[in-house]
Design an enzyme around this catalytic site. Structure first.
Site, PDB file in Angstrom:
ATOM      1  CG  ASP A  93      13.517  25.725 -15.970  1.00  0.00           C
ATOM      2  OD1 ASP A  93      14.097  25.837 -17.057  1.00  0.00           O
ATOM      3  OD2 ASP A  93      12.889  26.655 -15.442  1.00  0.00           O
ATOM      4  CG  ASP A 128      14.758  29.762 -21.649  1.00  0.00           C
ATOM      5  OD1 ASP A 128      15.205  28.851 -20.909  1.00  0.00           O
ATOM      6  OD2 ASP A 128      13.814  30.491 -21.323  1.00  0.00           O
ATOM      7  CB  ALA A 196      10.353  36.049 -19.386  1.00  0.00           C
ATOM      8  CB  CYS A 279     -11.592  24.929   0.908  1.00  0.00           C
ATOM      9  SG  CYS A 279     -10.673  23.537   0.231  1.00  0.00           S
ATOM     10  CB  CYS A 281      -9.430  20.226   0.520  1.00  0.00           C
ATOM     11  SG  CYS A 281      -8.364  21.004   1.746  1.00  0.00           S
ATOM     12  CB  CYS A 284     -10.544  23.154   4.589  1.00  0.00           C
ATOM     13  SG  CYS A 284      -9.243  24.081   3.757  1.00  0.00           S
TER      14      CYS A 284
HETATM   15  N1  GUN Z   1      10.750  29.601 -15.283  1.00  0.00           N
HETATM   16  C1  GUN Z   1       9.953  30.709 -15.264  1.00  0.00           C
HETATM   17  N2  GUN Z   1      10.156  31.437 -16.381  1.00  0.00           N
HETATM   18  C2  GUN Z   1      11.085  30.797 -17.120  1.00  0.00           C
HETATM   19  C3  GUN Z   1      11.694  31.069 -18.391  1.00  0.00           C
HETATM   20  O1  GUN Z   1      11.418  32.067 -19.052  1.00  0.00           O
HETATM   21  N3  GUN Z   1      12.608  30.153 -18.840  1.00  0.00           N
HETATM   22  C4  GUN Z   1      12.931  29.030 -18.112  1.00  0.00           C
HETATM   23  N4  GUN Z   1      13.809  28.173 -18.631  1.00  0.00           N
HETATM   24  N5  GUN Z   1      12.383  28.761 -16.918  1.00  0.00           N
HETATM   25  C5  GUN Z   1      11.461  29.637 -16.442  1.00  0.00           C
HETATM   26 ZN    ZN Z   2      -8.913  23.266   1.708  1.00  0.00          ZN
END
Ligand code: GUN
Ligand code: ZN
Length: 492
Positions: A93, A128, A196, A279, A281, A284
């Protein structure tokens, strides 16, 4: 045609696909869950994510590497794969998340894309603008214009083999989301995150999440891989996949573990409220609830994070199995029973039944009628649309029971709620092979009545009789007046 994404199997809007990531020299099977790695706060090592949990890809934030002198130099010198010690694909990101949280960041799209390429990211992200839900149309439009400029800029940057994402914004203005998606689809960028939505997810606004995804999907081609940014709770994976999301990222597994929260596909529990762990796993089964509680802080957090990941990856596998078997909507329906907000999400998904019907395969596993919501599924809508195209004799008796009592009818057709009428010859054809309960409900009967109406209205010259089993007056009142109905439970 987008070459990096290939669809293998489809059910409703959900799909199993293969996303090929050239720079990583591999492909990732979708739906996929990408655990979020914060290099400053590592609960479970990337190597362990790969080896123990089978993570094919992870996601980290290039902005964190960029802003930390130590990590920046190491990432530039050794590359992200060596610094994190992860052999799969690494998505990064850009710092937009920090932009949303703190209002300002000090890198541009060109800088951060160049940096992502230099540190060896396999899929990079431009800067963004994550416009939050419920803002004014003016703000959503003007921020979207900026996001779109950044995407166009990203197209013009030389990013080599690195794939680049095209985040889709537009807040809770559905037409803006759709236009944003169509614009993103028109770029030569590769992966399409829906942005978002974290505030919606945090407030359990699953109905709005479904509307956001539906709008974005209307603007995207079927060959576009879709990432639901920030979605990490396994309870909602099936719902999001059924709407057409392919990628998820989970920071939830680690964040929840930090304050003793235990993820299940039916919601989140506090460790202190659990006496029995539901669970299978390894965490657990080895520790049990009391054992987990008695661990010291650090090991307890790691153990909970591992459990949270096991549950999340298991749900992704269950979803893939459901897509293969053609019963994804049955799984969504099951998950919808776990929280009223999920039920709102599922009911909203059904508002988009016609959109989902377009990708739903013509034939798949047996349709199970599991709740009155099933009456609104895309398969039922498709049958109703198909009724108008069937050949009909001059006079037909539509019946939930025995054939026509007199010879005034040329044929008898079966009636099965929620589908309504169909010729006997189609009885063994999907979806009329459905398993439906003996004790039907009003929603199912009303859907069957809609089917009867569709058939009758498409054939104004033909005569119709209906033999039903105790349909309520409102369902009968909705039929065209010329249908002669008899109640088989009282008249025979
Ligand atoms: N991580 C969570 N939401 C967003 C987003 O709207 N844009 C970016 N770039 N990373 C995110
Ligand atoms: Zn578990």
């Amino acid at each position: 045609m987008r070459e990096c994404f290939e669809l293998r199997d489809v059910d409703a809007g959900g799909r199993i696909g293969s996303l090929s990531i050239p720079r990583a020299g591999r492909s990732v099977e979708t739906p996929a869950l990408l655990p979020v790695i914060n290099p400053h706060l590592e609960t479970i090592s990337p190597r362990r994510l790969h080896e123990e949990f089978g993570a094919e890809a992870i996601i980290t934030n290039a902005y964190i590497f960029h802003g930390s002198e130590d990590f920046r130099e190491r990432a530039l010198a050794e590359g992200l794969h060596d610094v994190l010690d992860f052999p799969g694909a690494i998505v990064t990101d850009s710092g937009s998340f920090q932009l949303a949280e703190y209002g300002e960041i000090d890198v541009t799209t060109e800088e951060i894309l160049a940096f992502q390429r230099e540190i060896g990211s396999d899929v990079g992200t431009p800067v963004d603008i994550p416009t939050p839900p419920d803002v004014s149309r003016e703000r959503a439009e003007s921020e979207l214009a900026t996001t779109q400029e950044r995407l166009e800029l990203a197209e013009s940057v030389d990013t080599g083999e690195m794939l680049v994402t095209a985040p889709i914004q537009g807040s809770t203005h559905w037409d803006l989301r759709e236009a944003a998606a169509a614009h993103a689809d028109g770029t030569d960028l590769d992966v399409f995150p829906i942005g978002a939505v974290v505030p919606l997810l945090n407030e359990y606004r699953y109905a709005d999440v479904v509307d956001v995804v539906a709008a974005a999907k209307r603007g995207l081609g079927a060959d576009a891989p879709v990432h639901l940014f920030g979605a990490g709770h396994p309870m909602m994976f099936a719902l999001a996949v059924a709407m057409g999301c392919d990628l998820f990222d989970s920071a939830a597994y680690a964040i929840y573990a930090r304050d003793d929260r235990y993820l299940t596909v039916r919601g989140t529990r506090h460790l202190e409220d659990l006496d029995h762990l539901p669970c299978p796993c390894p965490v657990c089964t080895e520790h049990g609830a009391a054992g987990l509680r008695s661990l010291p802080d650090g090991p307890r957090e790691t153990a909970l994070a591992a459990h949270n990941l096991h549950v999340s990856f298991a749900e992704i596998r269950r979803i893939k199995a459901a897509i293969r078997a053609g019963n994804l909507l049955e799984l969504v329906e099951e998950r919808a029973r776990c929280h009223p907000a999920m039920l709102d999400g599922y009911r909203t998904l059904l508002d988009h039944a016609d959109q989902l019907e377009r990708t739903d395969p013509a034939s798949k596993g047996t349709f199970f009628y599991a709740s009155h919501e099933s009456a609104r599924r895309p398969e039922v809508r498709r049958h109703h649309a198909r009724l108008a195209r069937l050949d009909v004799p001059d006079a037909v008796f539509l019946t939930e029971g025995p054939d026509a009592p007199t010879d005034e009818y040329a044929e008898s057709w079966r009636v099965v709620p929620p589908f309504g009428p169909f010729p006997r010859a189609l009885s063994k054809t999907y979806p009329l092979t459905a398993e439906v309960p003996e004790r039907t409900d009003r929603a199912s009967i009303r859907a069957a009545a809609r089917g009867v109406s569709a058939l009758v209205e498409a054939n104004p010259e033909a005569d119709f009789g209906l033999g039903h089993r105790g349909w309520p007056p409102d369902a009968l009142a909705a039929l065209p007046a010329r249908v002669e109905s008899v109640d088989l439970t009282t008249d025979g």
